[in-house]
Design an enzyme around this catalytic site. Structure first.
Site, PDB file in Angstrom:
ATOM      1  N   ARG A 226      15.202  84.924  30.986  1.00  0.00           N
ATOM      2  CA  ARG A 226      15.757  84.469  32.256  1.00  0.00           C
ATOM      3  C   ARG A 226      16.120  82.995  32.111  1.00  0.00           C
ATOM      4  NH1 ARG A 226      16.397  83.244  37.424  1.00  0.00           N
ATOM      5  NH2 ARG A 226      14.904  81.920  38.518  1.00  0.00           N
TER       6      ARG A 226
ATOM      7  N   ARG B  20      27.284  81.893  36.850  1.00  0.00           N
ATOM      8  CA  ARG B  20      26.644  81.213  35.720  1.00  0.00           C
ATOM      9  C   ARG B  20      26.726  82.081  34.465  1.00  0.00           C
ATOM     10  NH1 ARG B  20      20.920  79.718  37.046  1.00  0.00           N
ATOM     11  NH2 ARG B  20      21.967  78.439  38.614  1.00  0.00           N
TER      12      ARG B  20
ATOM     13  N   ARG C  13      29.141  95.714  41.636  1.00  0.00           N
ATOM     14  CA  ARG C  13      28.596  94.798  42.652  1.00  0.00           C
ATOM     15  C   ARG C  13      28.853  93.334  42.297  1.00  0.00           C
ATOM     16  NH1 ARG C  13      24.266  97.212  46.041  1.00  0.00           N
ATOM     17  NH2 ARG C  13      24.227  99.451  45.600  1.00  0.00           N
TER      18      ARG C  13
ATOM     19  N   ASP D 198      15.835  71.063  42.243  1.00  0.00           N
ATOM     20  CA  ASP D 198      15.468  70.298  43.430  1.00  0.00           C
ATOM     21  C   ASP D 198      13.980  70.026  43.396  1.00  0.00           C
ATOM     22  OD1 ASP D 198      14.218  72.545  45.532  1.00  0.00           O
ATOM     23  OD2 ASP D 198      15.691  73.352  44.146  1.00  0.00           O
TER      24      ASP D 198
ATOM     25  N   ARG E 175      24.383  73.475  39.896  1.00  0.00           N
ATOM     26  CA  ARG E 175      23.466  74.526  39.462  1.00  0.00           C
ATOM     27  C   ARG E 175      24.176  75.527  38.566  1.00  0.00           C
ATOM     28  NH1 ARG E 175      19.067  75.834  43.899  1.00  0.00           N
ATOM     29  NH2 ARG E 175      19.067  73.913  45.100  1.00  0.00           N
TER      30      ARG E 175
ATOM     31  N   SER F 227      17.074  78.481  37.943  1.00  0.00           N
ATOM     32  CA  SER F 227      16.762  77.201  38.574  1.00  0.00           C
ATOM     33  C   SER F 227      15.427  77.305  39.289  1.00  0.00           C
ATOM     34  CB  SER F 227      17.864  76.799  39.558  1.00  0.00           C
ATOM     35  OG  SER F 227      18.030  77.800  40.551  1.00  0.00           O
TER      36      SER F 227
ATOM     37  N   GLY G  65      20.525  84.061  37.372  1.00  0.00           N
ATOM     38  CA  GLY G  65      20.623  84.783  38.627  1.00  0.00           C
ATOM     39  C   GLY G  65      22.065  84.923  39.091  1.00  0.00           C
TER      40      GLY G  65
END
Length: 239
Positions: free
Chosen positions: A90, A27, A46, A209, A222, A93, A23
């Site tokens: 994908r 990362r 973007r 989490d 993350r 997290s 996402g």
């Protein structure tokens, strides 16, 4: 729609047939700089970064999806239908709904339940549970064995809402009603787009989490500490 699209500036030949989709754009940058050979930035529209390089001799693209189903819905649809991408994994997290999943566990989604309207609005699909590609999931299992990473398989809850009101079903009810063991915000739309495009999709998650124990990783952790998941996804792309 010709390429580039309004959202992706890359030329068609600059996107590999297999794409890893975190996402977080940072990362994507981390994966490219730490795992790919000769990565080159092919999209920054973007600030949704996409890099293409090689892993063990095979060309792979890693591209951010942004947050939520509308965002991954745009990028994955364009990759499948305008860039001839065959496989999207994908790498994200998730928050654990049960004690069966602990922080840092790597989870392979075997299905995704959602109350989202994404699939219905996109093409009239009324299904609440959607599934990944069996072939791609099997490659991920084999890859996990090769790199020595343990996987836990689970149904995931793909939610449209990060901050839900207190008067809606809490995570215990969602687990009881729908057997979802963790929550994220993208895989349902990704699986739908793969289905309508005749392509393959899978979802690997790292538990960041826990709703049960209240453990939680920092934003930096993350971004940079999900290397087991990254290694499995990369290895699956070359099988």
């Amino acid at each position: 729609m010709p390429v580039p699209t309004p959202h992706i500036q890359a030329k068609k030949e600059e996107i590999a047939r297999s794409v890893l989709m975190p996402g977080d754009p940072l990362r994507a940058k981390y994966v490219a700089e730490n795992f790919l050979e000769n990565p080159r930035l092919v999209n920054e529209v973007r600030n949704v970064y996409a890099y293409t390089g090689t892993y063990k001799g095979k060309e792979i693209t890693v591209m951010a999806s942004g947050m939520g189903m509308p965002s991954i819905g745009i990028y994955s649809y364009e990759l499948y239908n305008f860039y001839d991408v065959e496989n999207i994994i994908r790498i994200g997290s998730a928050g654990a709904y049960t004690e069966n999943l602990a922080v840092y566990d790597v989870v392979l989604a075997d299905s995704a339940w959602s109350a989202s309207s994404y699939a219905r609005v996109q093409n009239g699909c009324e299904e609440e549970v959607l599934y990944p590609s069996p072939e791609l999931n099997e490659k991920i299992r084999r890859a996990a064995d090769i790199v020595g990473v343990g996987l836990k398989e689970a149904r995931v809850h793909s939610s449209d809402v990060f901050y839900a009101a207190d008067n809606v079903d809490d995570f215990r009810e969602i687990y009881r009603k729908h057997q979802c063991q963790c929550v994220e915000m993208e895989s349902f739309a990704l699986f739908h787009n793969a289905n309508v495009s005749g392509k393959k999709a899978a979802c690997l998650l790292t538990i960041s989490d826990s709703f049960v124990t209240h453990e939680e990783l920092s934003a930096l952790a993350r971004q940079e500490s999900f290397e087991n998941m990254m290694k499995v996804a990369l290895e699956a792309c070359i099988l």
